[in-house]
Design an enzyme around this catalytic site. Structure first.
Site, PDB file in Angstrom:
ATOM      1  N   PHE A 150       0.971  -1.166   0.119  1.00 44.81           N
ATOM      2  CA  PHE A 150      -0.023  -0.020   0.088  1.00 44.81           C
ATOM      3  C   PHE A 150       1.046   1.254   0.019  1.00 44.81           C
ATOM      4  O   PHE A 150       1.704   1.404   1.008  1.00 44.81           O
ATOM      5  CB  PHE A 150      -0.911   0.113   1.248  1.00 44.81           C
ATOM      6  N   ASP A 235       9.171   3.102   1.917  1.00 45.78           N
ATOM      7  CA  ASP A 235       8.002   3.694   2.385  1.00 45.78           C
ATOM      8  C   ASP A 235       7.906   3.434   3.799  1.00 45.78           C
ATOM      9  O   ASP A 235       7.330   2.430   4.179  1.00 45.78           O
ATOM     10  CB  ASP A 235       6.665   3.225   1.539  1.00 45.78           C
ATOM     11  N   LYS A 264       2.143  11.149   7.319  1.00 41.68           N
ATOM     12  CA  LYS A 264       1.552  10.910   8.636  1.00 41.68           C
ATOM     13  C   LYS A 264       2.208  11.563   9.497  1.00 41.68           C
ATOM     14  O   LYS A 264       1.891  12.587   9.959  1.00 41.68           O
ATOM     15  CB  LYS A 264       1.290   9.427   8.802  1.00 41.68           C
TER      16      LYS A 264
HETATM   17  C1  LIG Z   1      -0.957   6.059   4.354  1.00 35.73           C
HETATM   18  C2  LIG Z   1       0.044   5.427   3.669  1.00 35.73           C
HETATM   19  C3  LIG Z   1       0.385   5.878   2.467  1.00 35.73           C
HETATM   20  C4  LIG Z   1      -0.554   7.130   1.752  1.00 35.73           C
HETATM   21  O1  LIG Z   1      -0.432   8.139   2.603  1.00 35.73           O
HETATM   22  P1  LIG Z   1      -1.579   9.457   2.346  1.00 35.73           P
HETATM   23  O2  LIG Z   1      -1.247  10.409   3.183  1.00 35.73           O
HETATM   24  O3  LIG Z   1      -3.015   8.590   2.828  1.00 35.73           O
HETATM   25  O4  LIG Z   1      -1.643   9.779   0.857  1.00 35.73           O
HETATM   26  C5  LIG Z   1       1.466   5.544   1.777  1.00 35.73           C
HETATM   27  N1  LIG Z   1       2.175   4.542   2.032  1.00 35.73           N
HETATM   28  C6  LIG Z   1       1.842   3.857   3.195  1.00 35.73           C
HETATM   29  C7  LIG Z   1       2.864   2.901   3.803  1.00 35.73           C
HETATM   30  C8  LIG Z   1       0.672   4.296   4.161  1.00 35.73           C
HETATM   31  O5  LIG Z   1       0.621   3.746   5.125  1.00 35.73           O
END
Ligand SMILES: *Cc1c(COP(=O)(O)O)cnc(C)c1O
Length: 411
Positions: A150, A235, A264
């Site tokens: 994700f 990520d 985040k």
């Molecule tokens: C939440 C998340 C995203 C996307 O972040 P947004 O601020 O919702 O665009 C990307 N990668 C990971 C691992 C995430 O948990």
């Protein structure tokens, strides 16, 4: 402090839910609770009921809801200067760059707003690095990703999702990505070709169901990337900034990715702030005009993010996540439940995998809500427990009593 501002005239949860249903696109399926206030690990619904937040806005509020220090910075900066665009310099961005680069141990940073934008930025950086530094033939760059990933919801990012629903109806999709199994270093070695510019990976797959790869995976893929001149792009939007009990989840294996993607908790939940961290060789490929964002690097976000980073460090939240996360996970493992298959995770990122016959995680989350615990099902059969990192042991014990009741009750 509530300023003179019209308060909603309607009062009941049902009315607020009806409003969202009536006027909003139905791209989420929330739990049936309407929140109006938050403080630390607690959130309160419109009737004043208190809940323990075990989601932390998908780990965006690691510092706890409405942290007073971050709030003070936000109020102060909002009264001074909020947005300049990058057409001008401002007196906050440079300080944010410096603090973020020192915190992460990288030469350069590039600020964005949402996590997805930071992932897009990393993809663009990797492609341009591929053409300019690695000398891949034009438009041939390939990026390897993992099944179950994700990374966000933009058109390019969903193009390399292995989740059918994320893509269905949104084509044509962006080419240039190759999907390999997660947790399998050999699959990476075999997938790398002459045009591979990067491997994009989550150190733990959060949305994928809190999937922890085998011990040694991250250091193995780091070696493989180094050997083949492929950028390792982590990520850590969900796993970074203390969530797993280290600064970054990659720190557990002493791995320093070439590109670090954050979002985040970078702002403690006050403001969308994300960033890509890397070194001059990679982020140096961007020339003025190549890439940008009106709000990216704005002084309000920069000030808020600096304080959010300081709070993580000054309050020992990373150590707290390590210690209390281990405690929480162990105690969850001890629950003798007919429904639980496995409890896994790292630090304060915990997934309770239910057995197939348990009938899905959603019903358990609804039950937890009646016990004043808010948790969200992920991937259908996993309950994620990821409270803010300011949580204390007595609060975890309070939660364990209630979680135990729900996991051991005959449904
Ligand atoms: C939440 C998340 C995203 C996307 O972040 P947004 O601020 O919702 O665009 C990307 N990668 C990971 C691992 C995430 O948990």
């Amino acid at each position: 402090m509530i300023l003179a501002r019209e308060r909603p005239q309607i009062k009941s949860s049902a009315e607020f839910i009806a409003l969202e249903d009536r006027y909003g696109a139905h791209n989420y399926h929330p739990l049936g609770v309407v929140l109006s206030r938050g403080e630390g690990v607690w959130v309160y619904d419109v009737k004043g009921n208190r809940y323990l937040d075990c989601l932390s806005a998908y780990s965006a509020v690691n510092q706890g809801h409405c942290h007073p220090r971050i709030l003070a910075t936000m109020m102060e900066q909002a009264q001074r200067l909020t947005l300049t665009s990058r057409a001008f310099y401002n007196d906050q961005l440079g300080l944010f760059y410096r603090d973020l680069c020192e915190f992460g141990g990288y030469e350069l940073a590039l600020p964005m707003n949402s996590g997805a934008e930071a992932v897009e930025t990393a993809i663009k950086a990797a492609r341009k690095w591929g053409y300019e530094v690695k000398h891949v033939a034009p438009d041939q760059a390939e990026i390897i990703v993992c099944a179950g990933n994700f990374h966000g919801r933009t058109t390019t990012i969903i193009s390399f999702s292995s989740e059918a629903q994320y893509k269905a109806g949104f084509g044509p999709l962006t080419p240039g990505f190759r999907i390999i199994p997660y947790g399998d270093a050999r699959a990476l070695r075999e997938a790398i070709g002459p045009n591979t510019v990067a491997f994009l990976v989550e150190p733990i797959q959060g949305e994928g169901g809190v999937v922890v790869p085998p011990q040694g995976y991250l250091s193995a893929v780091a070696d493989i990337c180094r050997q083949h001149n492929v950028l390792l792009m982590a990520d850590e939007i969900q796993t970074g900034l203390g969530r797993t009990g280290k600064r970054f989840a990659c720190d557990h294996e002493g791995v320093r990715p070439d590109v670090m993607i954050l979002g985040k908790a970078l702002s403690g939940g006050f403001y969308p702030v994300s960033a890509v961290l890397s070194d001059r060789e990679v982020l140096g490929v961007f020339q003025p005009g190549d890439h940008g964002s009106t709000f990216g690097g704005n002084p309000l976000g920069a000030a808020v993010a600096r304080t959010a980073l300081a709070v993580l460090q000054d309050e020992g939240l990373i150590d707290n996540a390590a210690k209390l996360g281990d405690y929480f996970r162990q105690r969850l493992q001890e629950i003798e439940s007919p429904f639980v298959q496995e409890v896994r995770g790292r630090g304060m990122l915990i997934g309770v995998q239910l057995k197939p016959e348990a009938g899905g995680a959603r019903a358990f989350c609804d039950q937890l809500q009646t016990q004043n615990i808010l948790a969200k099902d992920t991937h259908g059969t996993v309950i994620r427990f990821a409270p803010p990192l300011v949580i204390t042991r007595p609060t975890i014990d309070w939660a364990l009593e209630r979680i135990t009741a729900v996991l051991t009750a005959a449904n």
